[in-house]
Design an enzyme around this catalytic site. Structure first.
Site, PDB file in Angstrom:
ATOM      1  N   LYS A  21       0.860  -1.193   0.000  1.00 41.71           N
ATOM      2  CA  LYS A  21       0.000   0.000   0.000  1.00 41.71           C
ATOM      3  C   LYS A  21       0.888   1.232   0.000  1.00 41.71           C
ATOM      4  CE  LYS A  21      -3.412   0.008   2.898  1.00 41.71           C
ATOM      5  NZ  LYS A  21      -4.187   0.137   4.159  1.00 41.71           N
TER       6      LYS A  21
ATOM      7  N   HIS B  15      -0.513  15.125 -15.145  1.00 39.22           N
ATOM      8  CA  HIS B  15      -1.934  14.837 -15.367  1.00 39.22           C
ATOM      9  C   HIS B  15      -2.414  15.425 -16.695  1.00 39.22           C
ATOM     10  CE1 HIS B  15      -1.791  18.687 -13.096  1.00 39.22           C
ATOM     11  NE2 HIS B  15      -2.737  19.027 -13.968  1.00 39.22           N
TER      12      HIS B  15
HETATM   13  S1  FES Z   1      -2.360  15.278 -10.573  1.00 48.05           S
HETATM   14 FE1  FES Z   1      -0.836  13.821 -11.065  1.00 48.05          FE
HETATM   15  S2  FES Z   1       0.735  15.016 -11.923  1.00 48.05           S
HETATM   16 FE2  FES Z   1      -0.813  16.424 -11.428  1.00 48.05          FE
END
Ligand code: FES
Length: 108
Positions: free
Chosen positions: A55, A87
């Site tokens: 985890k 992201h």
């Molecule tokens: S939320 Fe994962 S790199 Fe920005």
């Protein structure tokens, strides 16, 4: 061998190849359904980070966060658990819509 016998052999081959192709397709689909690893991993969120740990957990003291902290929620950051902007690429490639968790002190 006569023309009729030649045609009969050809039909038998077409039938045999069709049956074999159908059986192969059914076998492939059954394999993918019951045995393929794709099924188990397609829903996995964490693809690379600390895979040897059962985890992944991080803890921070509030006093150490400063005025603002930006944490990754897409699990693609090279600076995980901090967001490094990865992201954006993940969202572009997958059509996902994930973004960071931003913790900041209230403006006073
Ligand atoms: S939320 Fe994962 S790199 Fe920005």
């Amino acid at each position: 061998m006569g023309l009729a016998a030649n045609g009969s052999v050809r039909v038998e081959w077409v039938v045999a190849v069709s049956v074999a192709a159908g059986a192969a397709a059914v076998g492939y689909l059954a394999y993918k359904k019951f045995f393929s690893k794709d099924k188990c991993c397609s829903g996995m969120v964490n693809l690379h980070i600390q895979k040897d740990n059962p985890k992944v957990v991080h803890a921070f003291d509030m006093e150490d966060l400063g005025d603002k902290a930006v944490y990754c929620r897409c699990w693609r950051s090279k600076k995980f658990p901090l967001c490094d902007g990865s992201h954006t690429k993940h969202n572009d490639e997958t059509g996902d819509n994930v973004g960071p968790l931003i913790i900041k002190k209230k403006d006073s």
